[in-house]
Design an enzyme around this catalytic site. Structure first.
Site, PDB file in Angstrom:
ATOM      1  CG  PHE A 178     -37.386 -52.112  88.604  1.00 21.92           C
ATOM      2  CD1 PHE A 178     -38.208 -51.751  87.538  1.00 21.92           C
ATOM      3  CD2 PHE A 178     -36.043 -52.345  88.343  1.00 21.92           C
ATOM      4  CE1 PHE A 178     -37.691 -51.627  86.248  1.00 21.92           C
ATOM      5  CE2 PHE A 178     -35.521 -52.225  87.066  1.00 21.92           C
ATOM      6  CZ  PHE A 178     -36.349 -51.859  86.008  1.00 21.92           C
ATOM      7  CG  ASP A 197     -33.925 -58.102  92.556  1.00 24.51           C
ATOM      8  OD1 ASP A 197     -32.756 -57.702  92.664  1.00 24.51           O
ATOM      9  OD2 ASP A 197     -34.685 -57.729  91.635  1.00 24.51           O
ATOM     10  CE  LYS A 247     -29.488 -51.088  90.104  1.00 29.80           C
ATOM     11  NZ  LYS A 247     -29.388 -50.060  89.074  1.00 29.80           N
TER      12      LYS A 247
END
Ligand code: PLP
Length: 387
Positions: A126, A211, A241
């Protein structure tokens, strides 16, 4: 009574929990209930809710200025870039507002720098919801209805060195990989696989993009999760995040040689590197990027995984307990959506990672007593789950 209609697009399947405020590891609802928060805003509030150091840093910055734009030199950007690059094998930072934007920047930079188009990513990965990052994401359900996608993305099975070797060549601009797939089910990429990947990237002049949007900023017990893997040195790292403990901030970090492809006018964002978010990031990183703090994250992660293994491994439908640091997945043979609801009713917030995995992302400041409380609730709920 008149039915209340929402004026929001229904893009999110929301829980029916109305939160009044948060403090530390807990959220408190408007109807007076207390919830132990093992979601942390999906790996965002790594220092728990309303951490005092972050709160003071943002309040102080609010008294100076809130936004200037990237027309100005912004000293906080330099300071946070220095902290991030000195804790990774990188030299330069580009600030944006989210994980998707960080990956978008990485994809653009990889194509521009290498003058190649093809990008390899992995099944169940993702990487975000923008067109490029959705195209990079190896999950059909994320693509559904949006085609045609951006071309030249290839999805390979994770941890399959043969597939990688068969696909890598000098036409590949970049490989983008999560060290632990978060949304895909808390699936850990193996060290040997990542080392093979790095070697193939080097042989072919291909950029290695890691990532770290979910795994970065101390979540797995190191500043960035790739640092668990001996000798791995990515060309580009993306993160977001947890970086500003709840304020929006994303970053793409890269090595010095990449600067030539990202000169003035090549990329940008009005809000990218916002001073309030950077004040929050500086305060958060000063706490998290500290060896003693990171050591506690590793120890807590081991403790929580061991306790879960002790108490829930015996339940027949529990198949695996995995992860790194405080990013933990309990893989089951059943659909866990009703387990999440039951955990909530018992006062614990957790989330899914795919249909069969319970994902635990507690704040990195979680105490042993709070972990014990969570293990008791999880054990009770799983023991009472009727298959
Ligand atoms: C690994 C990874 N990359 C990218 C993203 C996208 O981040 P954002 O939602 O901030 O755009 C996420 C979000 O869950 C993620 O987990």
């Amino acid at each position: 009574m008149e039915k209340k209609t929402s004026h929001l697009f229904p893009t999110y399947a929301r829980w029916s929990l109305h939160i009044e405020y948060g403090e530390g590891s807990y959220l408190y609802s408007k109807d007076g209930k207390k919830y132990l928060d093992f979601v942390s805003g999906i790996a965002v509030c790594n220092l728990g809710h309303r951490h005092h150091a972050v709160e003071s840093a943002v309040s102080e910055q609010m008294q100076k200025y809130w936004h200037l734009s990237n027309l100005f030199p912004i000293s906080l950007q330099e300071e946070v870039a220095e902290i991030l690059t000195s804790h990774s094998d990188t030299d330069l930072a580009f600030f944006c507002n989210s994980g998707a934007e960080a990956n978008e920047a990485a994809i653009k930079l990889a194509r521009k720098y290498t003058k190649r188009h093809k990008i390899i990513t992995f099944e169940k990965s993702f990487h975000g919801r923008t067109f490029a990052t959705m195209s990079a994401t190896g999950q059909a359900k994320i693509h559904d209805g949006y085609g045609p996608l951006l071309p030249e993305f290839v999805y390979l099975p994770l941890n399959d060195s043969d597939a990688l070797e068969a696909t890598m060549n000098t036409e590949v601009a970049a490989v983008m990989v999560e060290i632990v797939q978060g949304e895909g089910g808390v699936v850990v990429a193996q060290d040997e696989f990542l080392q093979k990947l790095a070697a193939l990237c080097q042989q072919n002049g291909t950029l290695l993009i890691v990532d770290e949007v979910q795994t970065g900023i101390g979540r797995t017990g190191t500043a960035f999760a790739y640092q668990h893997v001996p000798h791995l040195s990515p060309d580009i790292i993306t993160s977001a995040k947890g970086i500003a403990n709840g304020l929006p901030l994303g970053v793409m970090l890269g090595k010095m040689n990449l600067a030539e492809a990202f000169g003035p006018g090549s990329h940008g964002s009005t809000f990218g590197g916002n001073p309030l978010s950077l004040a929050a990031a500086k305060a958060s990183l000063e706490i998290i990027f500290n060896d003693a703090f990171l050591q506690t994250v590793s120890e807590k992660g081991c403790y929580l995984r061991d306790e879960l293994k002790k108490h829930v491994y015996t339940i027949p439908f529990v198949k695996d307990i995995r992860g790194k640091g405080l990013m933990i997945g309990i893989a089951c043979e059943v659909d866990v959506s009703s387990v999440i609801v039951e955990l909530q009713q018992q006062g614990l917030l957790a989330l899914t990672a795919g249909p069969n995995v319970i994902r635990l992302l507690p704040p990195l400041t979680i105490s042993q007593q709070e972990m014990d409380e969570a293990v008791t609730i999880i054990t009770d709920v799983l023991n009472n789950y009727c298959v």
